[in-house]
Design a protein around this motif. Structure first.
Motif, short mmCIF file in Angstrom:
data_model
loop_
_atom_site.label_atom_id
_atom_site.label_comp_id
_atom_site.label_asym_id
_atom_site.label_seq_id
_atom_site.Cartn_x
_atom_site.Cartn_y
_atom_site.Cartn_z
N GLY A 242 0.78 -1.23 0.00
CA GLY A 242 0.00 0.00 0.00
C GLY A 242 0.81 1.27 0.00
O GLY A 242 0.28 2.33 0.38
N TYR A 243 2.06 1.20 -0.46
CA TYR A 243 2.91 2.40 -0.53
C TYR A 243 3.37 2.59 -1.98
O TYR A 243 4.55 2.40 -2.30
CB TYR A 243 4.08 2.28 0.44
CG TYR A 243 3.62 2.28 1.89
CD1 TYR A 243 3.59 3.47 2.62
CD2 TYR A 243 3.15 1.12 2.48
CE1 TYR A 243 3.13 3.48 3.94
CE2 TYR A 243 2.67 1.12 3.79
CZ TYR A 243 2.66 2.30 4.51
OH TYR A 243 2.19 2.32 5.80
N PRO A 244 2.43 2.95 -2.88
CA PRO A 244 2.74 3.03 -4.30
C PRO A 244 3.74 4.12 -4.67
O PRO A 244 4.31 4.08 -5.76
CB PRO A 244 1.38 3.31 -4.95
CG PRO A 244 0.58 3.97 -3.87
CD PRO A 244 1.03 3.31 -2.60
N ALA A 245 3.95 5.09 -3.76
CA ALA A 245 4.91 6.15 -4.05
C ALA A 245 6.35 5.69 -3.87
O ALA A 245 7.29 6.44 -4.17
CB ALA A 245 4.64 7.36 -3.16
N THR A 246 6.55 4.47 -3.36
CA THR A 246 7.90 3.95 -3.21
C THR A 246 8.55 3.80 -4.59
O THR A 246 7.97 3.21 -5.49
CB THR A 246 7.88 2.57 -2.53
OG1 THR A 246 7.19 2.66 -1.29
CG2 THR A 246 9.30 2.06 -2.29
N PRO A 247 9.75 4.36 -4.78
CA PRO A 247 10.43 4.19 -6.09
C PRO A 247 10.68 2.72 -6.38
O PRO A 247 10.74 1.89 -5.47
CB PRO A 247 11.75 4.95 -5.90
CG PRO A 247 11.51 5.88 -4.76
CD PRO A 247 10.54 5.19 -3.85
N ASP A 253 17.15 5.12 -1.59
CA ASP A 253 17.37 6.56 -1.47
C ASP A 253 16.47 7.14 -0.39
O ASP A 253 15.77 6.41 0.33
CB ASP A 253 17.11 7.25 -2.81
CG ASP A 253 15.73 6.92 -3.37
OD1 ASP A 253 14.90 6.32 -2.65
OD2 ASP A 253 15.47 7.26 -4.54
N ALA A 254 16.48 8.46 -0.26
CA ALA A 254 15.71 9.12 0.78
C ALA A 254 14.21 8.91 0.60
O ALA A 254 13.47 8.76 1.57
CB ALA A 254 16.03 10.62 0.78
N ALA A 255 13.76 8.87 -0.65
CA ALA A 255 12.33 8.66 -0.90
C ALA A 255 11.90 7.27 -0.45
O ALA A 255 10.82 7.11 0.15
CB ALA A 255 12.03 8.85 -2.39
N THR A 258 11.79 7.24 3.36
CA THR A 258 10.60 7.92 3.89
C THR A 258 9.38 7.00 3.86
O THR A 258 8.62 6.92 4.83
CB THR A 258 10.32 9.20 3.08
OG1 THR A 258 11.42 10.10 3.25
CG2 THR A 258 9.04 9.87 3.54
N GLN A 259 9.20 6.31 2.73
CA GLN A 259 8.08 5.39 2.62
C GLN A 259 8.22 4.23 3.61
O GLN A 259 7.25 3.81 4.25
CB GLN A 259 7.98 4.85 1.19
CG GLN A 259 7.64 5.90 0.15
CD GLN A 259 6.26 6.50 0.37
OE1 GLN A 259 5.27 5.79 0.47
NE2 GLN A 259 6.20 7.81 0.46
N MET A 260 9.44 3.72 3.77
CA MET A 260 9.69 2.63 4.70
C MET A 260 9.35 3.05 6.13
O MET A 260 8.70 2.30 6.88
CB MET A 260 11.15 2.18 4.63
CG MET A 260 11.50 1.06 5.61
SD MET A 260 13.28 0.77 5.74
CE MET A 260 13.80 2.26 6.64
N GLN A 261 9.77 4.22 6.51
CA GLN A 261 9.51 4.68 7.87
C GLN A 261 8.03 4.92 8.12
O GLN A 261 7.53 4.72 9.23
CB GLN A 261 10.33 5.93 8.16
CG GLN A 261 11.83 5.64 8.26
CD GLN A 261 12.67 6.89 8.50
OE1 GLN A 261 12.21 8.01 8.28
NE2 GLN A 261 13.91 6.70 8.93
N LYS A 271 11.41 3.06 13.97
CA LYS A 271 11.89 3.61 12.69
C LYS A 271 13.39 3.39 12.58
O LYS A 271 14.14 3.66 13.51
CB LYS A 271 11.56 5.10 12.60
CG LYS A 271 10.08 5.38 12.42
CD LYS A 271 9.83 6.88 12.26
CE LYS A 271 8.35 7.17 12.08
NZ LYS A 271 8.09 8.63 11.94
N SER A 272 13.81 2.91 11.44
CA SER A 272 15.23 2.65 11.20
C SER A 272 15.70 3.46 10.01
O SER A 272 14.90 3.89 9.17
CB SER A 272 15.47 1.15 10.94
OG SER A 272 14.75 0.73 9.79
#
Length: 365
Positions: A242-247, A253-255, A258-261, A271-272
């Motif tokens: 459910g995190y489609p914005a993940t590259p 990378d940072a993007a 961010t999605q992982m966190q 959070k890692s």
């Protein structure tokens, strides 16, 4: 809506194979569905000389097709009716394999349709042939185009899995409809096992697969996939959850971080800065990492003062307690006791109620 090309296929199937004692007539509705795909499968089995017909394209059909026919393309000696079955399957899948005609000719029109199929699946356009795996997928109800409720982000991953792993022995084509489901999850687990060199790949998240993730799948900012595909697969798992914005670049990378966190926050993981095993486990299986720290416990027996002290010493402070006993063989005295709730609260614990009156016994079937 009735499709004349599909209807023509259904009529041809019944007319050509209706003589066979095991034949099951295809509906003549012009609507694609499992009965038509199963009829196409039976027709292929008859052409291959298989004596016991089945609605399923199973191991016998696959091995016989592989050994007797192999890949089908322009100039291959596959048999006219087998090409007609292939054309009929293309019409049912929404590809133009011959202008609605079943002529049994693998010409430029069918070749163009095969190129479109392969592209839609994420496979190389060349060679423009139908392999046994592709034939099997053609005679299924798996969608090979993005459906209205599908996600382009998920479809990109589905196509990438097909393109990378199609030649692996146990890998079967993943639908490319943009929907995440059981088939896609299974293909994903096989991909992880392939990347980790797990012996006896079976699609399960067992000890060998977990060890492979720990050995290969833990990385941080700046990691970039080279020959291995671990970051791609992690990003794929993020999209599936459910995190489609993940590259989907193979670069952590940072993007991606961010999605992982955001996922870690949702799943109540610390959070890692980089990928850890607990995050992988929570993405891949519903139970997550059974060894992750927890503060809540489902307690099926009485919590006494001494037991509460032990549990709180291990970090547990929230307890599920049962409102009734479950009747069944080997009844367990699960019901919360009269003074238990007050005692737990007195010592700073918290309780959530669980109501269960069935599910204690195993029933056949």
């Amino acid at each position: 809506m009735s499709d004349p090309w599909v209807l023509n296929t259904q009529i041809w199937l019944n007319k050509t194979y209706g003589y066979h004692p095991q034949w099951v007539y295809a509906p003549t509705t012009g609507v694609t569905g499992w009965p038509t795909m199963e009829a196409l499968t039976r027709a292929l089995q008859i052409e291959l000389g298989i004596t016991t017909l089945s609605p399923n394209f199973g191991p016998t059909t696959m091995s016989t097709l592989t050994n007797k026919v192999g890949s089908i393309g322009i100039g291959s000696a596959s048999g006219v009716n087998i090409v007609k079955i292939l054309q009929g399957g293309s019409y049912c899948k929404g590809f133009d394999g011959g202008g609605g005609v079943l002529d049994g000719v693998f010409g430029t029109q069918l070749q163009s349709a095969v190129v479109s199929m392969r592209s839609s699946l994420g496979l190389p356009a060349s060679p423009a042939t139908v392999t046994p795996k592709l034939f099997k997928g053609l005679l299924s109800m798996d969608a090979w185009r993005l459906v209205p409720s599908g996600s382009a982000a998920i479809r990109e991953v589905q196509q990438a899995l097909n393109g990378r792993y199609i030649d692996r022995p146990l890998y079967e084509l993943c639908p490319t409809d943009g929907l995440y489901g059981r088939q896609v999850q299974e293909r994903m687990m096989f991909a992880i096992q392939y990347e980790g060199g797990v012996q006896g790949a079976n699609g399960n998240f067992g000890p060998g697969t977990q060890a492979a993730v720990r050995a290969n799948g833990l990385f941080g900012i700046g990691h970039r996939d080279s020959s291995a595909y671990w970051c791609h697969l992690f990003q794929a798992a993020m999209r599936f959850n459910g995190y489609p914005a993940t590259p989907f670049t193979g670069v952590f990378d940072a993007a991606t971080q961010t999605q992982m966190q955001a996922f870690q926050d949702f799943i109540a993981l610390p959070k890692s800065t980089g990928v850890d095993f607990s995050t992988w486990a929570s993405l891949l299986v519903s139970a997550g990492d059974p060894n992750r720290p927890a503060s809540a416990a489902d307690a099926s027996t009485e919590i006494t003062v001494s037991r509460l002290a032990t549990l709180q010493g291990q970090g547990y402070n929230y307890f599920g307690r049962y409102l009734t006993n479950t009747m069944g063989i080997g009844d367990l005295n699960k019901c919360i006791k009269r003074d238990e709730l007050g005692m737990i609260h007195t010592y700073g614990g918290r309780v959530w109620p669980i109501f269960q009156t069935g599910g204690a016994d195993l029933y056949p079937g």
